[in-house]
Design an enzyme around this catalytic site. Structure first.
Site, PDB file in Angstrom:
ATOM      1  N   ASN A  48      37.554  51.194   9.825  1.00  0.00           N
ATOM      2  CA  ASN A  48      38.690  51.412  10.706  1.00  0.00           C
ATOM      3  C   ASN A  48      39.155  52.852  10.505  1.00  0.00           C
ATOM      4  O   ASN A  48      38.563  53.606   9.731  1.00  0.00           O
ATOM      5  CB  ASN A  48      39.814  50.410  10.404  1.00  0.00           C
ATOM      6  CG  ASN A  48      40.715  50.163  11.610  1.00  0.00           C
ATOM      7  OD1 ASN A  48      40.989  51.063  12.398  1.00  0.00           O
ATOM      8  ND2 ASN A  48      41.194  48.934  11.751  1.00  0.00           N
ATOM      9  N   THR A  49      40.198  53.238  11.186  1.00  0.00           N
ATOM     10  CA  THR A  49      40.630  54.631  11.147  1.00  0.00           C
ATOM     11  C   THR A  49      41.182  55.039   9.787  1.00  0.00           C
ATOM     12  O   THR A  49      41.599  54.211   8.982  1.00  0.00           O
ATOM     13  CB  THR A  49      41.709  54.880  12.223  1.00  0.00           C
ATOM     14  OG1 THR A  49      42.748  53.911  12.073  1.00  0.00           O
ATOM     15  CG2 THR A  49      41.108  54.784  13.611  1.00  0.00           C
ATOM     16  N   ASN A  93      41.176  41.716  11.622  1.00  0.00           N
ATOM     17  CA  ASN A  93      41.711  43.051  11.387  1.00  0.00           C
ATOM     18  C   ASN A  93      42.413  43.083  10.034  1.00  0.00           C
ATOM     19  O   ASN A  93      43.603  42.810   9.932  1.00  0.00           O
ATOM     20  CB  ASN A  93      42.668  43.438  12.520  1.00  0.00           C
ATOM     21  CG  ASN A  93      43.094  44.887  12.441  1.00  0.00           C
ATOM     22  OD1 ASN A  93      43.068  45.506  11.385  1.00  0.00           O
ATOM     23  ND2 ASN A  93      43.524  45.433  13.572  1.00  0.00           N
ATOM     24  N   PHE A  94      41.626  43.421   9.003  1.00  0.00           N
ATOM     25  CA  PHE A  94      42.157  43.606   7.658  1.00  0.00           C
ATOM     26  C   PHE A  94      42.365  45.088   7.372  1.00  0.00           C
ATOM     27  O   PHE A  94      42.337  45.503   6.219  1.00  0.00           O
ATOM     28  CB  PHE A  94      41.180  43.053   6.615  1.00  0.00           C
ATOM     29  CG  PHE A  94      41.132  41.544   6.528  1.00  0.00           C
ATOM     30  CD1 PHE A  94      42.272  40.775   6.630  1.00  0.00           C
ATOM     31  CD2 PHE A  94      39.921  40.902   6.304  1.00  0.00           C
ATOM     32  CE1 PHE A  94      42.221  39.396   6.528  1.00  0.00           C
ATOM     33  CE2 PHE A  94      39.861  39.515   6.190  1.00  0.00           C
ATOM     34  CZ  PHE A  94      41.019  38.762   6.305  1.00  0.00           C
ATOM     35  N   SER A  95      42.565  45.905   8.415  1.00  0.00           N
ATOM     36  CA  SER A  95      42.411  47.330   8.190  1.00  0.00           C
ATOM     37  C   SER A  95      43.279  48.261   9.002  1.00  0.00           C
ATOM     38  O   SER A  95      43.195  49.470   8.818  1.00  0.00           O
ATOM     39  CB  SER A  95      40.941  47.699   8.447  1.00  0.00           C
ATOM     40  OG  SER A  95      40.490  47.148   9.683  1.00  0.00           O
ATOM     41  N   CYS A  96      44.113  47.761   9.909  1.00  0.00           N
ATOM     42  CA  CYS A  96      44.970  48.662  10.682  1.00  0.00           C
ATOM     43  C   CYS A  96      45.824  49.472   9.704  1.00  0.00           C
ATOM     44  O   CYS A  96      46.559  48.894   8.899  1.00  0.00           O
ATOM     45  CB  CYS A  96      45.852  47.869  11.635  1.00  0.00           C
ATOM     46  SG  CYS A  96      46.895  48.930  12.678  1.00  0.00           S
ATOM     47  N   LYS A 142      36.955  43.394   9.266  1.00  0.00           N
ATOM     48  CA  LYS A 142      36.995  44.836   9.504  1.00  0.00           C
ATOM     49  C   LYS A 142      37.667  45.529   8.332  1.00  0.00           C
ATOM     50  O   LYS A 142      38.818  45.240   8.003  1.00  0.00           O
ATOM     51  CB  LYS A 142      37.726  45.138  10.812  1.00  0.00           C
ATOM     52  CG  LYS A 142      37.574  46.586  11.278  1.00  0.00           C
ATOM     53  CD  LYS A 142      38.116  46.749  12.685  1.00  0.00           C
ATOM     54  CE  LYS A 142      37.877  48.149  13.218  1.00  0.00           C
ATOM     55  NZ  LYS A 142      38.386  48.297  14.609  1.00  0.00           N
ATOM     56  N   LYS A 189      41.088  44.054  22.093  1.00  0.00           N
ATOM     57  CA  LYS A 189      42.151  44.620  21.270  1.00  0.00           C
ATOM     58  C   LYS A 189      42.799  43.507  20.444  1.00  0.00           C
ATOM     59  O   LYS A 189      42.929  42.373  20.896  1.00  0.00           O
ATOM     60  CB  LYS A 189      43.195  45.291  22.158  1.00  0.00           C
ATOM     61  CG  LYS A 189      44.201  46.139  21.376  1.00  0.00           C
ATOM     62  CD  LYS A 189      45.090  46.948  22.298  1.00  0.00           C
ATOM     63  CE  LYS A 189      46.009  47.851  21.491  1.00  0.00           C
ATOM     64  NZ  LYS A 189      46.903  48.652  22.349  1.00  0.00           N
ATOM     65  N   ASN A 226      45.789  58.150  16.342  1.00  0.00           N
ATOM     66  CA  ASN A 226      46.617  57.238  17.116  1.00  0.00           C
ATOM     67  C   ASN A 226      47.655  56.585  16.204  1.00  0.00           C
ATOM     68  O   ASN A 226      47.403  56.362  15.022  1.00  0.00           O
ATOM     69  CB  ASN A 226      45.763  56.162  17.808  1.00  0.00           C
ATOM     70  CG  ASN A 226      45.415  55.008  16.898  1.00  0.00           C
ATOM     71  OD1 ASN A 226      46.165  54.049  16.743  1.00  0.00           O
ATOM     72  ND2 ASN A 226      44.244  55.094  16.258  1.00  0.00           N
TER      73      ASN A 226
END
Length: 431
Positions: free
Chosen positions: A260-261, A192-195, A233, A97, A133
């Site tokens: 990503n989502t 994580n370039f995408s949350c 990502k 995570k 989420n």
């Protein structure tokens, strides 16, 4: 390093990243970064199982995985206990995570998930096809996560552990975070370039992935510091996902992960008139995943793969497909479009870590059906069948004309018959 006794090698990256980095320079940089590990990857991709059984192993950016199934960053990789379980069950790799330097900034709420089932909105019955989420990145202290990374690598030296990291718009913070996670022995880093939710005001997550200029700058910082392979990502919440993917690769990343989502509102309760997931009567848009996003993810991965194939030496870069994978067939689709690995997150949350056995069995069944002995034999095989609508029109018109031509008259002297002689003669008259 997993299954290989020599360390990762990554050259310095002091130049300013550019979007049109020449192929020769890209190749040279990648060779210095992971050295002769590429040779291992090429040999592994073409390996044949000695007994003729399909071989699911893959080697990506010098990292050897027993199968292409990777735990995607999220709850299934949230602590030592669950990541150990993933390795024990047989997952090819685990992406932990996402962590940052200061976990105190991360405050989660509950409930933070909402489901969409087939059928009427809000129905308690029916198959789960969507999952939303509003969860943030890891709320555990970085020191705790780093300790657990180190413990996992000591206990599973031949398995692949990837750290997912995200930081604010601060070069020194990125450099410190990279240095600290690398000291644990992790095998690669996913950025994580995408949350899609949480802390965009600090230029974190999708706030970077949606801004190519910002991505280019931050990507340059990261790749100048990192000594292990780096995956970026990608967010699907953008008009053209190939643009940030191109920038990420040009800035020095070895691979991209997608998707990503998807930013969403799961629904409104028709009883309470409140949105879901409902926290004290209120909610916020969140990230959408599970089976319903699979076709969208395939489209995004296809676009990235075509871009990589046309603009980069795609054999020297990697692509990790993500989105609604619950069966071996779902995974095969991503690989047919060019993915080297396939990530699963929501699927594990719904079906458990034992899902990997089903995924492997079903992927092997697919490979046996087509006589494929290795992942490399069919990776990207379906990519060439995507074209433009204009080209589809041209192809269909040509096919129609060809069918007319075939039907027009006899094809050979042997086709003449006595009973239909007059009609057969007439069929070949032009006026």
């Amino acid at each position: 390093m997993a299954s290989l006794s020599f360390p990762h090698v990554r050259g310095s990256n002091s130049f300013s990243p550019i979007k049109t980095l020449p192929t020769s320079l890209t190749t040279q940089r990648l060779r210095t970064r992971v050295g002769f590990l590429r040779v291992v990857a090429d040999a592994d991709a073409n390996a044949k199982h000695p007994l003729g059984e399909p071989d699911l192993s893959v080697t990506v950016n010098g990292l050897h995985l027993p199968n292409p199934f990777v735990i995607g960053s999220g709850p299934p990789g949230t602590n030592y206990t669950v990541m150990k379980r993933a390795f024990d069950e047989g997952w090819g790799a685990v992406i932990a995570k996402t962590v940052s330097l200061d976990a105190a900034k991360v405050i989660n709420v509950t409930p933070r998930y909402a489901r969409l089932r087939a059928g009427a909105n809000g129905s308690a019955k029916g198959q789960i096809i969507g999952w939303e989420n509003i969860e943030l990145i890891s709320d555990r202290p970085l020191e705790t996560m780093l300790k657990e990374f180190k413990q996992l690598k000591e206990e599973y030296p031949d398995r692949i552990l990837i750290a997912s990291i995200m930081e604010e718009y601060d070069k020194a913070a990125w450099e410190e975070l990279i240095d600290r996670v690398e000291q644990t022995g992790i095998d690669a880093i996913e950025i994580n370039f995408s949350c899609p939710h949480g802390m965009p005001e600090r230029k974190m997550g999708a706030a970077v992935g949606q801004d190519c200029a910002l991505l280019e700058e931050v990507g340059g910082w990261i790749n100048a510091k990192a000594t292990v392979p780096v995956w970026a990502k990608m967010t699907p919440n953008i008009t053209d996902i190939t643009q940030p993917a191109r920038v990420a690769l040009s800035s020095g990343c070895e691979g991209v992960s997608a998707i990503n989502t998807i930013m969403s509102v799961m629904g409104i309760s028709l009883k309470t008139l409140r949105p879901e997931p409902c926290v004290e009567g209120y909610s916020t848009p969140g990230g959408y995943s599970s089976k319903a996003v699979h076709p969208i993810a395939l489209g995004k991965v296809m676009a990235i793969a075509k871009m990589m194939k046309s603009e980069f030496n795609d054999e020297q870069y990697s692509l990790s497909g993500i989105g609604g994978v619950e069966t071996g067939g779902d995974a095969a689709e991503f690989i047919l479009l060019g993915a080297n690995t396939v990530q699963v997150c929501t699927g594990v949350m719904m079906h458990g870590y034992g899902l990997v056995k089903k995924l492997c069995d079903e992927l092997k069944d697919f490979m046996k059906m087509h006589n494929f002995l290795s992942i490399g034999e069919f990776r990207g095989a379906s990519l060439e069948y995507f074209t433009t609508h204009m080209d589809l029109v041209r192809r269909q018109q040509e096919a129609i004309q060809l069918r007319k031509a075939v039907k027009k008259g006899l094809q050979s002297d042997k086709d003449w018959t006595g009973d239909g002689f007059v009609n057969e003669s007439e069929s070949m008259v032009s006026n």
